[in-house]
Design an enzyme around this catalytic site. Structure first.
Site, PDB file in Angstrom:
ATOM      1  N   HIS A  56       0.847  -1.202   0.000  1.00 57.98           N
ATOM      2  CA  HIS A  56       0.000   0.000   0.000  1.00 57.98           C
ATOM      3  C   HIS A  56       0.875   1.242   0.000  1.00 57.98           C
ATOM      4  CE1 HIS A  56       0.782  -0.496   4.297  1.00 57.98           C
ATOM      5  NE2 HIS A  56       0.304   0.714   4.539  1.00 57.98           N
ATOM      6  N   HIS A  58       1.479   3.933   1.877  1.00 57.86           N
ATOM      7  CA  HIS A  58       2.070   4.689   2.994  1.00 57.86           C
ATOM      8  C   HIS A  58       3.600   4.746   2.897  1.00 57.86           C
ATOM      9  CE1 HIS A  58      -1.717   4.146   5.707  1.00 57.86           C
ATOM     10  NE2 HIS A  58      -1.815   5.182   4.886  1.00 57.86           N
ATOM     11  N   ASP A  60       5.982   4.603   4.997  1.00 58.94           N
ATOM     12  CA  ASP A  60       6.827   3.635   5.699  1.00 58.94           C
ATOM     13  C   ASP A  60       6.872   2.285   4.972  1.00 58.94           C
ATOM     14  OD1 ASP A  60       4.062   3.385   6.661  1.00 58.94           O
ATOM     15  OD2 ASP A  60       4.826   1.955   8.138  1.00 58.94           O
ATOM     16  N   HIS A  61       6.175   2.186   3.832  1.00 61.43           N
ATOM     17  CA  HIS A  61       6.206   0.975   3.014  1.00 61.43           C
ATOM     18  C   HIS A  61       6.787   1.232   1.625  1.00 61.43           C
ATOM     19  CE1 HIS A  61       3.533  -1.281   5.850  1.00 61.43           C
ATOM     20  NE2 HIS A  61       3.390  -0.025   6.261  1.00 61.43           N
ATOM     21  N   HIS A 112      -7.388  -0.545   5.730  1.00 61.33           N
ATOM     22  CA  HIS A 112      -6.302   0.330   6.193  1.00 61.33           C
ATOM     23  C   HIS A 112      -6.109   1.456   5.176  1.00 61.33           C
ATOM     24  CE1 HIS A 112      -2.541   1.428   8.157  1.00 61.33           C
ATOM     25  NE2 HIS A 112      -1.898   1.295   7.028  1.00 61.33           N
ATOM     26  N   ASP A 133      -0.158  -3.933   6.247  1.00 63.34           N
ATOM     27  CA  ASP A 133      -0.779  -3.361   7.449  1.00 63.34           C
ATOM     28  C   ASP A 133      -2.252  -3.745   7.549  1.00 63.34           C
ATOM     29  OD1 ASP A 133       1.629  -2.154   7.977  1.00 63.34           O
ATOM     30  OD2 ASP A 133       0.935  -0.094   7.695  1.00 63.34           O
ATOM     31  N   HIS A 171       4.744  -4.828  10.603  1.00 61.74           N
ATOM     32  CA  HIS A 171       5.134  -4.135  11.835  1.00 61.74           C
ATOM     33  C   HIS A 171       5.273  -5.094  13.015  1.00 61.74           C
ATOM     34  CE1 HIS A 171       4.651   0.136  10.616  1.00 61.74           C
ATOM     35  NE2 HIS A 171       3.719  -0.325   9.809  1.00 61.74           N
TER      36      HIS A 171
END
Ligand code: ZN
Ligand code: FE
Length: 259
Positions: A56, A58, A60-61, A112, A133, A171
């Site tokens: 996805h 975001h 942090d990905h 999410h 996530d 995570h």
């Protein structure tokens, strides 16, 4: 033969590294930061990064995707319904892709984010699920874009995969998720046992992943909205009769957001 290891990133992300031991090609899932992958490649110069999978949008990905593609030329796979930097292949529900000789099926799992996808490799002995996530060990992602209905449906689809499916989420949230699971089901011995085990692992600074679906179905409250004790607790929390699993799920998610 494929080996999988976690490259830690930021404070609690894992970038999953898949290694084909025969060809010395490797792939990564959700490289939010290029640095841990570049460091690994520098220490393992015989390995070539050929594929980058993204669940996805975001940061942090996805934060490391562009740089990793630039230095390696790796092929970038990402969800069709979201923007992924330098994406080569756009993936939608039920699409198939082959990475390091493994066939993966794409599951569209909105909730999410609206375009979130998961990658599933069917295998009789060790099926693999990269759940980003969406499905966490003992928990699930926050509903940033989707509705409780969407997330409950997404999780229900993943929960139908076989017991031995290894769950690689993005995570290290397992211990805090289990604290919540204990609050939801204080009398569930599987939850208590897992909480004690993961407490010990984290005390030793060990990773709590991968999980597996049998364990998730027994201990993850977000997969247990149809269990009477879970419904009862959800009803106590929001003072309603949560008469459907979706309503129970929504009550649990709202509770966890403030837990
Ligand atoms: Zn995310
Ligand atoms: Fe994340």
């Amino acid at each position: 033969m494929i080996q999988i290891q976690a490259l830690p990133a930021f404070s609690d992300n894992y970038i999953w590294l898949l290694q084909d031991m025969t060809s010395k090609r490797c792939a990564v899932v959700d490289p939010g930061d290029a640095e841990p992958v570049l460091t690994w490649l520098a220490h393992n110069p015989e390995w070539r990064l050929t594929d980058i999978l993204v669940t996805h949008h975001h940061a942090d990905h996805t934060g490391g995707v562009e740089q990793l593609k630039r230095v390696s030329g790796a092929r970038v796979y990402g969800p069709a319904a979201e923007n992924t930097p330098v994406r080569d292949v756009s993936l939608a529900d039920n699409d198939q892709l082959t990475v390091l000789g493994l066939t993966f099926t794409v599951y569209a799992v909105p909730g999410h984010t609206l375009g979130h996808i998961a990658f599933y490799h069917a295998d009789s002995r060790t099926p693999l699920l990269f759940s980003g996530d969406t499905l966490f060990a003992a928990g699930c992602g926050r509903l940033f874009e989707g509705t409780p209905e969407q997330m409950h449906h997404s999780l229900s689809r993943l929960a139908e995969l076989s017991d031995n499916t290894l769950v690689y989420c993005a995570h290290e949230y397992t211990l805090s998720n289990l604290r919540f699971a204990v609050a939801v089901e204080p009398n569930n011995p599987d939850v208590i046992q897992r909480f004690e085990q993961v407490t010990q692992w984290r005390h030793e600074n060990r990773i709590s992943l991968p999980s597996n679906l049998a364990l998730e179905r027994k201990t993850n409250p977000f997969l247990r909205a149809d269990v009477p004790a879970v419904k009862k607790k959800a009803d106590e929390r929001n003072g309603a009769d949560n008469s459907t699993p979706v309503a129970v799920f929504a009550a649990l998610r709202a509770w966890k957001d403030k837990f």
